[in-house]
Design a protein around this motif. Structure first.
Motif, mmCIF file in Angstrom:
data_model
loop_
_atom_site.group_PDB
_atom_site.id
_atom_site.type_symbol
_atom_site.label_atom_id
_atom_site.label_comp_id
_atom_site.label_asym_id
_atom_site.label_seq_id
_atom_site.Cartn_x
_atom_site.Cartn_y
_atom_site.Cartn_z
ATOM 1 N N ASP A 28 0.842 -1.189 0.000
ATOM 2 C CA ASP A 28 0.000 0.000 0.000
ATOM 3 C C ASP A 28 0.884 1.249 0.000
ATOM 4 O O ASP A 28 2.006 1.238 0.499
ATOM 5 C CB ASP A 28 -0.911 0.013 1.229
ATOM 6 N N LYS A 29 0.349 2.305 -0.542
ATOM 7 C CA LYS A 29 1.107 3.557 -0.646
ATOM 8 C C LYS A 29 1.081 4.317 0.672
ATOM 9 O O LYS A 29 0.018 4.649 1.204
ATOM 10 C CB LYS A 29 0.527 4.429 -1.768
ATOM 11 N N PHE A 30 2.259 4.595 1.199
ATOM 12 C CA PHE A 30 2.372 5.394 2.423
ATOM 13 C C PHE A 30 2.023 6.854 2.124
ATOM 14 O O PHE A 30 2.506 7.418 1.133
ATOM 15 C CB PHE A 30 3.803 5.297 2.958
ATOM 16 N N ALA A 115 13.482 2.128 7.469
ATOM 17 C CA ALA A 115 12.646 2.560 6.348
ATOM 18 C C ALA A 115 13.459 2.673 5.065
ATOM 19 O O ALA A 115 12.946 2.431 3.974
ATOM 20 C CB ALA A 115 11.983 3.900 6.666
ATOM 21 N N ARG A 116 14.717 3.029 5.186
ATOM 22 C CA ARG A 116 15.567 3.161 3.998
ATOM 23 C C ARG A 116 16.040 1.804 3.501
ATOM 24 O O ARG A 116 16.303 1.640 2.311
ATOM 25 C CB ARG A 116 16.771 4.050 4.321
ATOM 26 N N GLY A 124 7.989 -0.567 -4.183
ATOM 27 C CA GLY A 124 7.810 0.742 -3.578
ATOM 28 C C GLY A 124 8.912 1.068 -2.597
ATOM 29 O O GLY A 124 9.942 0.394 -2.533
ATOM 30 N N SER A 125 8.683 2.107 -1.820
ATOM 31 C CA SER A 125 9.678 2.569 -0.866
ATOM 32 C C SER A 125 9.640 1.725 0.402
ATOM 33 O O SER A 125 8.710 0.943 0.634
ATOM 34 C CB SER A 125 9.419 4.033 -0.509
ATOM 35 N N GLN A 216 10.674 6.920 8.954
ATOM 36 C CA GLN A 216 11.263 7.456 7.729
ATOM 37 C C GLN A 216 12.082 8.709 8.047
ATOM 38 O O GLN A 216 13.195 8.884 7.554
ATOM 39 C CB GLN A 216 10.160 7.786 6.729
ATOM 40 N N TRP A 217 11.533 9.589 8.879
ATOM 41 C CA TRP A 217 12.240 10.810 9.284
ATOM 42 C C TRP A 217 13.492 10.468 10.073
ATOM 43 O O TRP A 217 14.544 11.089 9.891
ATOM 44 C CB TRP A 217 11.295 11.672 10.126
#
Length: 256
Positions: A28-30, A115-116, A124-125, A216-217
């Motif tokens: 799913d798209k974050f 996350a990276r 996706g990411s 992610q941050w």
């Protein structure tokens, strides 16, 4: 240095397990708007220290870096620090690695750059993966922890957010296998809620987005500043290009 190497090796190992075990589940798209929402990132930090920092560390992230999220040192100490007394310390965990291996079958990886490290060009990411993963848990009594996950089948980590989401089971339907005549396959047909959680489904998805946004941050706290600076650099270069072009034209206009 040895600690860094161990963390990287563990992360690579678990990444390989994820790649091997994903059954083609679409990610799913974050919602990327979360990355620029300070209130969302603050809530994500709160969720992280309450639900993730019990087993996982963030050894390359210091508590005082949370000041970048408009939090004061007093707010950090009172609301986000449970395992240390110094705001300049890194986000370590008190869990014994040996006990973790006995309980979960492996040492929980460090989450500083999780996350990276989970990005997949075809899907996706890393944020997309985490957003999907944390919303794909379901009850499975055949597993040691009692939980399974669509995005990471046979996952060793239990569903730490189950009180927020509630308990669900996965429904499958049997249908003919299009690739093998005479055989059948099981297709995922959705979740069935067994017990309600503290949050509605929409609220839970939003909370997971906050948590993933923070992770992610955390992997690059300066990323928002870098993006803003990059925009100004591009604007400057665009203006400078026009000025240089006109100066060049003015310089050569009388030369034949």
């Amino acid at each position: 240095m040895k600690k860094l190497i161990l963390i990287l090796l563990t992360s690579l190992c678990l990444t390989s397990q994820v790649s091997a075990s994903e059954g083609g589940v679409a990610w799913d798209k974050f919602p990327t708007a979360k990355l620029t929402d300070v209130a969302s990132l603050q809530n994500g930090a709160k969720l992280f220290v309450n639900y993730c920092l019990n087993c996982h560390s963030a050894a390359f992230m210091r508590y005082n870096r949370l000041r970048d999220l408009n939090l004061t040192e007093d707010q950090i100490k009172q609301n986000l620090m449970f395992t240390t007394e110094k705001v300049g310390d890194t986000m370590k965990v008190a869990l014994d690695p040996k006990q973790a291996k006995d309980w979960f079958g492996g040492t929980p990886p460090d989450l500083t750059v999780i996350a990276r490290s989970r990005a997949d060009i075809g899907k996706g990411s890393g944020a997309d993966y985490l957003y999907t993963y944390l919303r794909s848990y379901y009850r499975d009594d055949t597993k040691a922890t009692g939980w399974n996950n669509l995005a990471f089948p046979s996952v060793g980590m239990p569903h730490v957010l189950w009180e927020l989401q509630g308990q669900r089971t996965a429904k499958y339907v049997e249908e003919a296998d299009p690739h093998h005549e005479g055989k059948t396959t099981h297709r995922f047909a959705g979740f069935e809620q067994l017990t309600p959680g503290q949050l509605t489904q929409v609220q839970y998805d939003d909370a997971v987005a906050d948590l993933v946004g923070y992770m992610q941050w955390m992997g690059e706290p300066a990323q928002n500043h870098r993006v803003r600076l990059g925009v100004w650099v591009l604007l400057f270069l665009s203006v400078f290009t026009v000025i240089a072009w006109r100066l060049n034209a003015a310089y050569w206009k009388d030369i034949k």
